[in-house]
Design an enzyme around this catalytic site. Structure first.
Site, short mmCIF file in Angstrom:
data_model
loop_
_atom_site.label_atom_id
_atom_site.label_comp_id
_atom_site.label_asym_id
_atom_site.label_seq_id
_atom_site.Cartn_x
_atom_site.Cartn_y
_atom_site.Cartn_z
N LYS A 63 0.82 -1.22 0.00
CA LYS A 63 0.00 0.00 0.00
C LYS A 63 0.86 1.28 0.00
O LYS A 63 0.57 2.22 -0.71
CB LYS A 63 -0.92 -0.02 1.22
CG LYS A 63 -1.96 1.07 1.18
CD LYS A 63 -2.99 0.87 2.25
CE LYS A 63 -4.10 1.87 2.09
NZ LYS A 63 -5.09 1.74 3.15
N LYS A 112 -9.20 -13.81 8.06
CA LYS A 112 -10.46 -14.37 8.60
C LYS A 112 -11.61 -13.37 8.54
O LYS A 112 -12.75 -13.76 8.33
CB LYS A 112 -10.27 -14.86 10.05
CG LYS A 112 -9.61 -13.89 10.99
CD LYS A 112 -8.13 -14.10 11.04
CE LYS A 112 -7.46 -13.01 11.84
NZ LYS A 112 -6.08 -13.29 12.14
N GLU A 172 -5.51 -21.77 5.79
CA GLU A 172 -5.16 -22.39 7.07
C GLU A 172 -4.73 -21.36 8.10
O GLU A 172 -5.06 -21.46 9.29
CB GLU A 172 -4.04 -23.42 6.85
CG GLU A 172 -3.71 -24.26 8.06
CD GLU A 172 -4.91 -25.08 8.56
OE1 GLU A 172 -5.29 -26.02 7.88
OE2 GLU A 172 -5.45 -24.74 9.63
N ILE A 199 -1.42 -23.58 13.72
CA ILE A 199 -2.02 -24.89 14.05
C ILE A 199 -2.87 -25.36 12.87
O ILE A 199 -3.77 -24.64 12.44
CB ILE A 199 -2.92 -24.80 15.31
CG1 ILE A 199 -2.18 -24.16 16.47
CG2 ILE A 199 -3.43 -26.18 15.69
CD1 ILE A 199 -3.03 -23.99 17.72
N GLY A 254 3.62 -7.75 17.30
CA GLY A 254 2.99 -8.16 16.02
C GLY A 254 1.89 -9.19 16.18
O GLY A 254 1.49 -9.82 15.21
N GLU A 275 -4.19 -7.45 15.85
CA GLU A 275 -4.67 -6.97 14.55
C GLU A 275 -4.35 -5.48 14.46
O GLU A 275 -4.25 -4.79 15.47
CB GLU A 275 -6.19 -7.18 14.45
CG GLU A 275 -6.61 -8.61 14.33
CD GLU A 275 -6.15 -9.26 13.03
OE1 GLU A 275 -6.29 -8.66 11.96
OE2 GLU A 275 -5.61 -10.39 13.10
N ASP A 299 -12.54 -10.98 16.20
CA ASP A 299 -11.59 -11.85 15.50
C ASP A 299 -11.85 -13.32 15.84
O ASP A 299 -11.89 -14.18 14.96
CB ASP A 299 -10.16 -11.46 15.87
CG ASP A 299 -9.14 -12.32 15.17
OD1 ASP A 299 -8.93 -12.14 13.96
OD2 ASP A 299 -8.58 -13.24 15.82
N LYS A 345 -13.19 -16.42 13.42
CA LYS A 345 -12.56 -17.75 13.33
C LYS A 345 -13.57 -18.85 13.63
O LYS A 345 -13.50 -19.93 13.02
CB LYS A 345 -11.38 -17.82 14.29
CG LYS A 345 -10.21 -16.98 13.79
CD LYS A 345 -9.18 -16.77 14.85
CE LYS A 345 -8.02 -15.95 14.32
NZ LYS A 345 -7.17 -15.43 15.39
N GLY A 383 1.75 -14.03 15.08
CA GLY A 383 3.16 -13.72 14.83
C GLY A 383 3.52 -14.05 13.39
O GLY A 383 2.91 -14.91 12.76
N1 LIG Z 1 -0.04 -11.11 12.30
C1 LIG Z 1 -0.58 -12.26 12.68
O1 LIG Z 1 -0.20 -12.85 13.68
C2 LIG Z 1 -1.67 -12.87 11.83
C3 LIG Z 1 -2.07 -14.20 12.10
C4 LIG Z 1 -3.06 -14.77 11.30
C5 LIG Z 1 -3.66 -14.03 10.31
N2 LIG Z 1 -3.28 -12.73 10.10
C6 LIG Z 1 -3.96 -11.98 9.04
O2 LIG Z 1 -3.02 -11.59 8.05
C7 LIG Z 1 -3.41 -10.35 7.46
C8 LIG Z 1 -2.27 -9.34 7.56
O3 LIG Z 1 -1.95 -9.14 8.92
P1 LIG Z 1 -0.54 -8.55 9.36
O4 LIG Z 1 -0.46 -8.70 10.82
O5 LIG Z 1 0.56 -9.14 8.52
O6 LIG Z 1 -0.75 -7.03 8.99
P2 LIG Z 1 0.37 -5.91 8.73
O7 LIG Z 1 1.66 -6.31 9.35
O8 LIG Z 1 -0.26 -4.62 9.10
O9 LIG Z 1 0.59 -5.95 7.16
C9 LIG Z 1 -0.43 -5.59 6.32
C10 LIG Z 1 0.13 -5.45 4.90
O10 LIG Z 1 -0.96 -5.22 4.02
C11 LIG Z 1 -0.59 -4.22 3.09
N3 LIG Z 1 -1.83 -3.56 2.62
C12 LIG Z 1 -2.82 -3.02 3.37
N4 LIG Z 1 -3.81 -2.57 2.56
C13 LIG Z 1 -3.44 -2.84 1.29
C14 LIG Z 1 -4.02 -2.62 0.03
N5 LIG Z 1 -5.21 -2.01 -0.09
N6 LIG Z 1 -3.35 -3.01 -1.09
C15 LIG Z 1 -2.15 -3.62 -0.97
N7 LIG Z 1 -1.53 -3.85 0.20
C16 LIG Z 1 -2.16 -3.48 1.32
C17 LIG Z 1 0.32 -3.30 3.85
O11 LIG Z 1 1.14 -2.59 2.96
P3 LIG Z 1 2.27 -1.56 3.44
O12 LIG Z 1 3.43 -2.44 3.83
O13 LIG Z 1 2.55 -0.76 2.24
O14 LIG Z 1 1.70 -0.77 4.58
C18 LIG Z 1 1.11 -4.31 4.72
O15 LIG Z 1 2.23 -4.79 4.03
C19 LIG Z 1 -4.69 -9.92 8.20
O16 LIG Z 1 -5.80 -10.35 7.48
C20 LIG Z 1 -4.60 -10.67 9.51
O17 LIG Z 1 -5.87 -10.91 10.08
C21 LIG Z 1 -2.28 -12.14 10.83
#
Ligand SMILES: NC(=O)c1ccc[n+]([C@@H]2O[C@H](COP(=O)([O-])OP(=O)(O)OC[C@H]3O[C@@H](n4cnc5c(N)ncnc54)[C@H](OP(=O)(O)O)[C@@H]3O)[C@@H](O)[C@H]2O)c1
Length: 395
Positions: free
Chosen positions: A18, A76, A100, A107, A158, A161, A172, A176, A274
């Site tokens: 983004k 999710k 997954e 898990i 990290g 959310e 959240d 799930k 994470g």
């Molecule tokens: N973190 C966890 O532990 C975890 C676990 C399971 C599932 N998830 C899921 O994984 C997803 C991401 O989470 P995260 O923790 O990795 O978030 P994050 O660290 O905030 O990363 C989000 C990424 O999405 C990009 N982004 C946001 N809006 C966008 C758009 N419109 N077009 C293109 N890129 C876009 C951002 O780009 P920029 O880098 O340019 O800002 C950033 O790289 C979420 O759905 C979350 O629920 C996360």
């Protein structure tokens, strides 16, 4: 993670982000801010969607599936909010759509529910499915950190959310549970179909009561098959006893207890949040595409899914600063009633639908925590005593 897995013959052609100004740890020409560059590239056969914007993610995922590309997602919120449309699209296009990482990160619970557990045998699924609320509860109860300090740590590490309200208000975990209900029982639902709440209302006094009773408080997502074959589903804070496997699930770890007819209880445990644990589940999905793996949604499309029901009772503890906020009349029966100078509580049984249709228990200063055996099918069997209108009296 992908590049460290040399056995996997996959390369990343483009990464859509983004904010182009951010520092990245990969060559600049890999990045774009235009998702169309990926979605319209015929050479790209897998789109991995890992963004924190559910609306944009839905556009990306539905367009990718529509263009015949396999999709791996961890989102999710996006999946739970658009389940019907995504399932229809996946069925129509017949391309894999795997997620997954969207439930319990590392898990492998979705694939196990989908492939291993037969619908008829699955008695219940109970899980700590949100790493950041579990982290916060651990920090508050074990290290006596304040709620705010614990949330800040979860964000810094990290686990939280981008919008932490999704975690702490229970959304959240509810998203799930939508995924777990689909793969455990074939039920297509939305978070509007069941009761959920987060951990924001839990007070220090509740922690004291938990400690006195040798319980811990955990946010638990539950799906329970009742005697009539229908499914009770809810996400609420719960007192957990030491003999429950969820008792020792701390910090960002998740745990899921699956109970089946013949195998009894099985316990899945691992990191639920994470970057690396999440990446490991994403990688496993990408890897399974080599063998054309796809969810068949067997329990939804090849069996007759059970219904969700609201006709059962919950065994609850409700506390507030003043006994007046406790709404004794909502209880079908009361087991214990305590009134102290600064804190009062009632434990007893309330019909699920009564909670679903009211908000008094979500008001400021009131907290509701499930007791260790939360589902009561027939309150008559518990031989509970009738409601006493005398709040001071222990019934
Ligand atoms: N973190 C966890 O532990 C975890 C676990 C399971 C599932 N998830 C899921 O994984 C997803 C991401 O989470 P995260 O923790 O990795 O978030 P994050 O660290 O905030 O990363 C989000 C990424 O999405 C990009 N982004 C946001 N809006 C966008 C758009 N419109 N077009 C293109 N890129 C876009 C951002 O780009 P920029 O880098 O340019 O800002 C950033 O790289 C979420 O759905 C979350 O629920 C996360």
């Amino acid at each position: 993670v992908l590049h460290q897995t040399t056995s996997l013959n996959a390369t990343i052609k483009k990464v859509c982000i983004k904010h182009p100004g951010k520092r990245r740890s990969a060559p600049a020409d890999l990045f774009t801010t235009d998702a169309a560059e990926i979605l319209n590239d015929e050479e790209i056969n897998v789109v991995v969607e890992l963004i924190d914007d559910a609306k944009a993610a839905f556009y990306i995922v539905s367009t990718a599936l529509g263009n015949g590309k396999a999709v791996v997602s961890a989102n999710k919120k996006m999946i739970a909010e658009n389940l019907g449309t995504l399932l229809a699209l996946q069925q129509q296009q017949r391309v894999p759509f795997l997620y997954e990482a969207a439930a319990c990160a590392s898990i492998p619970v979705i694939r196990n529910l989908e492939e291993y557990y037969d619908n008829d045998l699955l008695q219940s699924v109970a899980g700590i499915v949100n790493g950041s609320t579990n982290f916060i509860l651990s920090k508050i109860f074990r290290e006596q950190l304040s709620f705010e300090a614990a949330l800040k740590q979860a964000q810094d590490l990290g686990f939280a959310e981008s919008n932490p309200a999704l975690d702490i208000e229970g959304t959240d975990a509810a998203n799930k549970l939508v995924l777990l209900l689909l793969h455990a029982y074939g039920i297509s639902s939305s978070t509007k179909d069941f009761l959920y709440n987060g951990i924001t209302s839990i007070q220090l006094n509740d922690a004291v009561v938990a400690r006195e009773k040798q319980y811990k408080i955990k946010l638990v997502a539950n799906a329970v098959k009742l005697a009539n074959g229908k499914i009770a589903a809810f996400v609420l804070p719960q007192f957990v006893e030491e003999q429950n496997q969820l008792f020792n699930v701390e910090n960002e770890y998740n745990g899921v207890v699956i109970e089946s007819g013949f195998a009894d209880k099985q316990f899945f445990y691992g990191k639920g949040a994470g970057s690396f644990p999440t990446a490991s589940a994403v990688l496993s999905d990408i890897s399974s595409l080599r063998y054309n793996y796809s969810y068949e949604f067997k329990k939804k499309f090849h069996q007759r899914p059970p219904e969700l029901t609201t006709d059962f009772y919950l065994n609850v503890y409700v506390s507030a600063a003043g006994a007046g906020q406790l709404k004794q009349e909502a209880f079908a029966s009361i087991e214990e009633s305590y009134t102290g100078p600064r804190h009062s509580y009632i434990t007893g049984v309330i019909h699920y639908e009564k909670l679903l249709r009211s908000n008094w228990w979500k008001e400021k200063g009131v907290s509701l925590v499930l007791l260790p055996q939360p589902v009561v099918e027939d309150p008559g069997q518990k031989q509970l005593q009738h409601v006493s209108l005398l709040a001071e009296e222990t019934v």
